[in-house]
Write a protein that holds these residues in place. Structure first.
Motif, PDB file in Angstrom:
ATOM      1  N   ALA A   1       0.811  -1.218   0.000  1.00  0.00           N
ATOM      2  CA  ALA A   1       0.000   0.000   0.000  1.00  0.00           C
ATOM      3  C   ALA A   1       0.843   1.268   0.000  1.00  0.00           C
ATOM      4  O   ALA A   1       0.543   2.228  -0.718  1.00  0.00           O
ATOM      5  N   ASN A   2       1.936   1.275   0.778  1.00  0.00           N
ATOM      6  CA  ASN A   2       2.724   2.504   0.922  1.00  0.00           C
ATOM      7  C   ASN A   2       4.178   2.357   0.482  1.00  0.00           C
ATOM      8  O   ASN A   2       4.990   3.275   0.698  1.00  0.00           O
ATOM      9  N   GLU A   3       4.514   1.211  -0.086  1.00  0.00           N
ATOM     10  CA  GLU A   3       5.891   1.009  -0.532  1.00  0.00           C
ATOM     11  C   GLU A   3       5.928  -0.045  -1.636  1.00  0.00           C
ATOM     12  O   GLU A   3       4.965  -0.791  -1.859  1.00  0.00           O
ATOM     13  N   VAL A   4       7.075  -0.086  -2.335  1.00  0.00           N
ATOM     14  CA  VAL A   4       7.265  -1.081  -3.387  1.00  0.00           C
ATOM     15  C   VAL A   4       8.628  -1.737  -3.161  1.00  0.00           C
ATOM     16  O   VAL A   4       9.610  -1.079  -2.785  1.00  0.00           O
ATOM     17  N   HIS A   5       8.677  -3.053  -3.384  1.00  0.00           N
ATOM     18  CA  HIS A   5       9.890  -3.831  -3.124  1.00  0.00           C
ATOM     19  C   HIS A   5      10.558  -4.194  -4.453  1.00  0.00           C
ATOM     20  O   HIS A   5       9.905  -4.686  -5.362  1.00  0.00           O
ATOM     21  N   LEU A   6      11.874  -3.937  -4.527  1.00  0.00           N
ATOM     22  CA  LEU A   6      12.639  -4.240  -5.732  1.00  0.00           C
ATOM     23  C   LEU A   6      13.762  -5.208  -5.414  1.00  0.00           C
ATOM     24  O   LEU A   6      14.259  -5.260  -4.278  1.00  0.00           O
TER      25      LEU A   6
END
Length: 435
Positions: free
Chosen positions: A389-394
């Protein structure tokens, strides 16, 4: 004295004209070689689809093809022979072929290195499956003018094949796609009084909706059924969409948008077009779906959330936000630049390569400038692994990276409709530099 002067002037003319011609040809050749060199360096040396093949044994270097091409620096003369010097910019106008006085040009699909899948289509736009027709970009003709012309002509052939035959509870025609070919086909079907329906997985405009703002989409007049001739020599995306909406409103035509066609089933002498929202029995089907197909998904957790989009229409709606653009092509770069121009945005670009590749020259310069001033932050050699919801993982080469995030825009290309075509029985040929 006069006789000597005549000899001198004659000599100057006899020598001067060839010298001027030679120097001019040398300059043109040097320019063309430079354009081709840049195209190769940027990985833009393979044409997308339909393009000219110039037979060097027949070409006389007259330059008629260069003059006829409405695009800039697509064709040039190298060593007095015509050459495709900016291959990826060729959109298959075909005007070069018509202009060549010695028939040295043949329009072909694909190259020796890069094959292009082209469905079988007859001169009446009918495929090898009787009753299913194809018009526009899917058949290899990417130009809007050609797509409109094909959509109109395909419906004329379809109406003739029906010969006035009607079946209870069955459409005369289902048109799949509401881009230029589908719009022209719909208007022509209206003119001819056919009982038809038009479907699109997105909305009116089809592929055009994915184009960047203010993009020039037409450079020549075109005849649009019901509307008449679009006389403007240059029309931007927004203007063309306005015309489509105006003429659809005037004719009370409707698009059934948001309907992705999953299957086309044969039922006795008719077909049934199947979508997630229903099915449509019909005598004929016209596929005007373009070659981009559906947006390619990442298949990662969280991708189905509302914060994920596969196109950017109104960049000014995104301000004071943390944004991630996924992809390294022109669409991704243009979107990242548009978002970076909005107030107080933080824009990251995740790309699987170690640098941007195959960009148009203008986009290459703009993104380099944006990277230099920090307006866009690249994350090369990376891939998205999860969207929260508030972040993206790479994943960056085995090292995890978490970025604060409000929205994700994915431009990972499209899934070509080749498998769909094969599924409904249409023959698809992979062409390597062939007609």
């Amino acid at each position: 004295m006069l006789e000597s002067l005549i000899y001198i002037v004659t000599a100057v003319i006899a020598v001067g004209i060839p010298v001027i011609y030679f120097l001019r040809a040398k300059k043109q050749s040097a320019h063309a070689e430079q354009v081709l060199k840049k195209a190769v360096e940027r990985g833009m040396d393979e044409p997308v689809s339909l393009h000219p093949y110039i037979d060097p044994d027949l070409c006389m270097g007259m330059g008629a093809c260069v003059q006829a091409c409405p695009e800039k620096d697509v064709l040039g003369l190298i060593n007095n022979r015509g050459a495709l010097i900016n291959p990826s910019h060729c959109v298959g106008h075909g005007m070069c072929e018509a202009a060549c006085p010695v028939d040295a040009i043949t329009l072909v699909f694909g190259t020796e290195k890069r094959g292009v899948d082209i469905p079988f289509v007859s001169g009446t736009f009918e495929t090898n499956v009787p009753g299913i027709y194809i018009a526009g970009e899917l058949g290899g003709m990417g130009l809007i003018r050609n797509a409109v012309k094909q959509g109109r002509e395909a419906v004329e052939y379809i109406a003739k094949s029906l010969n006035g035959h009607r079946a209870d509870g069955v459409y005369d025609l289902v048109i799949v796609g509401a881009g230029p070919a589908g719009v022209a086909a719909s208007l022509q079907a209206k003119l001819l009084g056919l009982n038809f329906v038009t479907l699109d997985q997105e909305d009116l405009g089809g592929t055009i909706l994915t184009y960047p703002r203010r993009k020039l989409v037409m450079t020549q007049p075109v005849e649009l059924p019901v509307y008449g001739t679009l006389k403007a020599r240059e029309i931007q995306k927004e203007n063309l969409l306005e015309i489509f909406m105006e003429v659809f409103a005037r004719t009370d035509l409707k698009i059934r948008s948001g309907e992705h066609v999953d299957d086309i089933l044969k039922e006795n002498d008719c077909f049934r077009v199947v979508t997630p929202k229903g099915s449509y029995p019909t005598q004929r089907v016209l596929l005007a779906i373009g070659r981009r197909g559906s947006p390619r998904k990442l298949d990662v957790p969280g991708e189905k959330s509302a914060k994920v989009a596969y196109r950017l229409l109104e960049p000014e709606q995104f301000q004071k936000m943390k944004l991630l653009v996924v992809g390294g092509g022109d669409s991704a770069v243009e979107s990242a630049l548009a978002l970076s121009e909005q107030r107080d945005n933080v824009v990251h670009v995740s790309y699987r390569r170690e640098t941007f590749f195959r960009l148009k020259e203008g986009n290459q310069k703009r993104i380099e400038a944006a990277l230099k001033r920090g307006a866009v932050v690249p994350v090369f050699n990376s891939g998205v692994t999860r969207i929260d919801a508030n972040e993206v993982h790479l994943d960056t080469g085995g090292t995890p990276l978490v970025l604060p995030n409000d929205y994700v825009f994915i431009f990972a290309g499209g899934e070509l409709p080749t498998e769909f075509l094969k599924k409904v029985g249409i023959d698809v040929q992979r062409k390597f530099g062939q007609r």
